[in-house]
Design a protein around this motif. Structure first.
Motif, short mmCIF file in Angstrom:
data_model
loop_
_atom_site.label_atom_id
_atom_site.label_comp_id
_atom_site.label_asym_id
_atom_site.label_seq_id
_atom_site.Cartn_x
_atom_site.Cartn_y
_atom_site.Cartn_z
N ARG A 7 0.83 -1.21 0.00
CA ARG A 7 0.00 0.00 0.00
C ARG A 7 0.86 1.26 0.00
O ARG A 7 0.57 2.23 -0.70
N HIS A 10 2.51 1.50 -3.48
CA HIS A 10 1.53 1.88 -4.50
C HIS A 10 1.17 3.36 -4.39
O HIS A 10 1.13 4.09 -5.38
N GLN A 14 2.02 5.99 -7.26
CA GLN A 14 0.90 6.69 -7.88
C GLN A 14 1.13 8.20 -7.82
O GLN A 14 0.89 8.91 -8.80
N LYS A 19 -1.04 7.13 -11.98
CA LYS A 19 -1.82 5.91 -11.75
C LYS A 19 -1.69 4.88 -12.87
O LYS A 19 -1.94 3.70 -12.66
N THR A 24 3.47 1.40 -11.21
CA THR A 24 2.33 1.62 -10.31
C THR A 24 1.32 0.48 -10.47
O THR A 24 0.82 -0.07 -9.49
N LEU A 28 -0.04 -2.38 -7.85
CA LEU A 28 -1.48 -2.58 -7.62
C LEU A 28 -1.83 -4.06 -7.75
O LEU A 28 -2.55 -4.62 -6.93
N LEU A 47 -9.43 -4.35 -6.71
CA LEU A 47 -8.11 -3.91 -7.18
C LEU A 47 -7.75 -4.55 -8.51
O LEU A 47 -7.19 -3.89 -9.39
N GLN A 50 -9.71 -2.72 -11.10
CA GLN A 50 -9.11 -1.40 -11.31
C GLN A 50 -7.86 -1.52 -12.18
O GLN A 50 -7.67 -0.74 -13.12
N ALA A 51 -7.01 -2.49 -11.87
CA ALA A 51 -5.79 -2.70 -12.65
C ALA A 51 -6.13 -3.04 -14.10
O ALA A 51 -5.51 -2.52 -15.03
#
Length: 87
Positions: A7, A10, A14, A19, A24, A28, A47, A50-51
């Protein structure tokens, strides 16, 4: 403890790299993997999704990095026994 470190990394990447930077996005993905392995499937799924979205946006749908992200999401869905969506 690995989750906490991922965390931090990342967040820092970011902030510094953006991002959608490959490093990055790699972090993630690694964070999602740690969460998956520790049984936090819902958070890991968010996650991974999102990736996947960010990689598709940055590299295109058929880029190897995007396909790896899709594979990671499918693997998680398989672990959650969401077989139809994993297909």
């Amino acid at each position: 403890e690995a989750e906490r470190f991922y965390r931090i990394v990342h967040s820092t990447r970011q902030e510094i790299l953006g991002k959608s930077h490959p490093q990055t996005l790699s972090t993630l993905n690694n964070l999602a993997l740690v969460l998956k392995q520790s049984g936090h499937f819902a958070t890991a799924e968010g996650l991974y999704r999102q990736a996947l979205d960010l990689k598709r946006e940055a590299f295109g749908r058929n880029h190897p990095s995007s396909l790896t992200a899709l594979n990671n999401l499918a693997s998680l869905l398989l672990a959650k026994e969401q077989l139809q969506e994993a297909e």
